[in-house]
Design a protein around this motif. Sequence first.
Motif, short mmCIF file in Angstrom:
data_model
loop_
_atom_site.label_atom_id
_atom_site.label_comp_id
_atom_site.label_asym_id
_atom_site.label_seq_id
_atom_site.Cartn_x
_atom_site.Cartn_y
_atom_site.Cartn_z
N GLU A 187 0.83 -1.20 0.00
CA GLU A 187 0.00 0.00 0.00
C GLU A 187 0.87 1.26 0.00
O GLU A 187 0.53 2.26 -0.65
CB GLU A 187 -0.92 0.00 1.23
N TYR A 188 1.97 1.22 0.72
CA TYR A 188 2.88 2.36 0.80
C TYR A 188 3.49 2.66 -0.57
O TYR A 188 3.58 3.81 -1.00
CB TYR A 188 3.97 2.07 1.83
N ILE A 189 3.90 1.60 -1.27
CA ILE A 189 4.48 1.76 -2.61
C ILE A 189 3.45 2.32 -3.58
O ILE A 189 3.75 3.19 -4.41
CB ILE A 189 5.04 0.42 -3.11
N ALA A 190 2.20 1.82 -3.50
CA ALA A 190 1.14 2.32 -4.37
C ALA A 190 0.87 3.80 -4.10
O ALA A 190 0.67 4.59 -5.03
CB ALA A 190 -0.13 1.50 -4.17
N ALA A 191 0.85 4.18 -2.81
CA ALA A 191 0.62 5.58 -2.45
C ALA A 191 1.73 6.47 -2.97
O ALA A 191 1.49 7.61 -3.40
CB ALA A 191 0.48 5.71 -0.94
N ALA A 192 2.97 5.98 -2.96
CA ALA A 192 4.10 6.75 -3.48
C ALA A 192 3.94 7.00 -4.98
O ALA A 192 4.22 8.09 -5.48
CB ALA A 192 5.41 6.02 -3.20
N SER A 193 3.47 6.00 -5.71
CA SER A 193 3.24 6.16 -7.15
C SER A 193 2.15 7.18 -7.41
O SER A 193 2.25 8.01 -8.32
CB SER A 193 2.86 4.81 -7.77
N CYS A 194 1.08 7.13 -6.61
CA CYS A 194 -0.01 8.09 -6.76
C CYS A 194 0.46 9.50 -6.43
O CYS A 194 0.10 10.47 -7.10
CB CYS A 194 -1.17 7.69 -5.85
N CYS A 195 1.28 9.62 -5.40
CA CYS A 195 1.83 10.92 -5.01
C CYS A 195 2.65 11.52 -6.15
O CYS A 195 2.55 12.72 -6.45
CB CYS A 195 2.69 10.77 -3.76
N SER A 196 3.46 10.70 -6.81
CA SER A 196 4.27 11.16 -7.92
C SER A 196 3.40 11.74 -9.04
O SER A 196 3.70 12.80 -9.60
CB SER A 196 5.12 10.00 -8.46
N ARG A 243 13.60 5.01 -2.85
CA ARG A 243 12.94 5.93 -3.77
C ARG A 243 11.47 6.13 -3.43
O ARG A 243 10.87 7.13 -3.83
CB ARG A 243 13.06 5.40 -5.20
N PHE A 244 10.87 5.19 -2.70
CA PHE A 244 9.46 5.34 -2.35
C PHE A 244 9.27 6.23 -1.13
O PHE A 244 8.14 6.63 -0.84
CB PHE A 244 8.83 3.97 -2.11
N HIS A 245 10.32 6.54 -0.40
CA HIS A 245 10.19 7.33 0.81
C HIS A 245 10.01 8.82 0.52
O HIS A 245 9.85 9.60 1.44
CB HIS A 245 11.39 7.12 1.72
N PHE A 246 10.03 9.21 -0.76
CA PHE A 246 9.74 10.61 -1.06
C PHE A 246 8.29 10.95 -0.73
O PHE A 246 7.94 12.11 -0.56
CB PHE A 246 10.04 10.91 -2.54
#
Length: 316
Positions: A187-196, A243-246
């Motif tokens: 879920e965290y990785i998916a949220a990072a993609s959406c944030c980008s 890279r996902f911690h942005f």
Amino acid sequence: MSREFEMCLMGELQFFLGLQIKQGLEGTFVHQAKYTRDILKKFNMGDSKPMTTPMSTNTALDADEDGEAVDQKEFRGMIGSLLYLTATRPDIQFAVCLCARYQASPRISHRQAVKRIFMYLKFTPELGLWYFSGSSLSLRGFSDADHAGCRIDRKSTSGTCQLLGTSFVSWFSRKQVSVALSTTEAEYIAAASCCSQLLWMKATLSDFGLRFGRIPLLVDSTSAISVAKNPVLHSRTKRIDVRFHFLRDHYEKGDIDLIHVVSANQLADIFTKPLEFDAFTRLRGELGVLQVEGVDNALIKGEIESQWTGLIALLV
């Protein structure tokens, strides 16, 4: 534009590259009904039995190495035609992307799954995207993930969508590049993609004079939200790619606001897994995928507004 370029008046835009556009006072409807009928005829699916969903909830595709091979050229042609249709039919995005993973060595089971999508199109050829002209210019995003959904490498599937007001403008369904060890990580990785994607849209819209504060990003995992809001890296997150911690950085900067949404109202759920008919049709309608032919625009306006009443209340 006519002052700068030599132009001729050809009337209101109605058809462009397979897209059919219907404009009215209440908004714009974009669909590919003619293209849908053409590909049904092309692949001899015009007389097929209609299905109410693009994929059964019992479907579990894998490499099926023992299955009988099918014509690779025909299979890739079917996938390519469906991928172009996803420009106005996000309701088939997950099913098409899942089947597209097996283009290198398609089997009968894969072709049957693709035919199921065509059967669904036979049932819903007139659907398209409705863009309401009175929609507010507020930007928001939804992200979801199906943990370890791929039966081959156990990678998770990310699903995200972004809306400008009530207008559905961007979406994707994609297998994650790394194996997530927990639902929280997926879920965290998916949220990072959406944030980008939200940050890119924010920068693009700023060129048109639109300014946004904290952009709501709705996630149905409280654990993933807690990880993003926690400034301290701990053992549960050390395996997540840096890279996902942005996502965490932009939350601290105030660019996005992570908000929990119950799973029933998670619009991105439609991009991560097959759904039952009732849940599927409800989410499809909330995304603005409607059938406008023969329906008064004012009624559609009321339908969209009523569907968004509960979701907008979450952001107040």
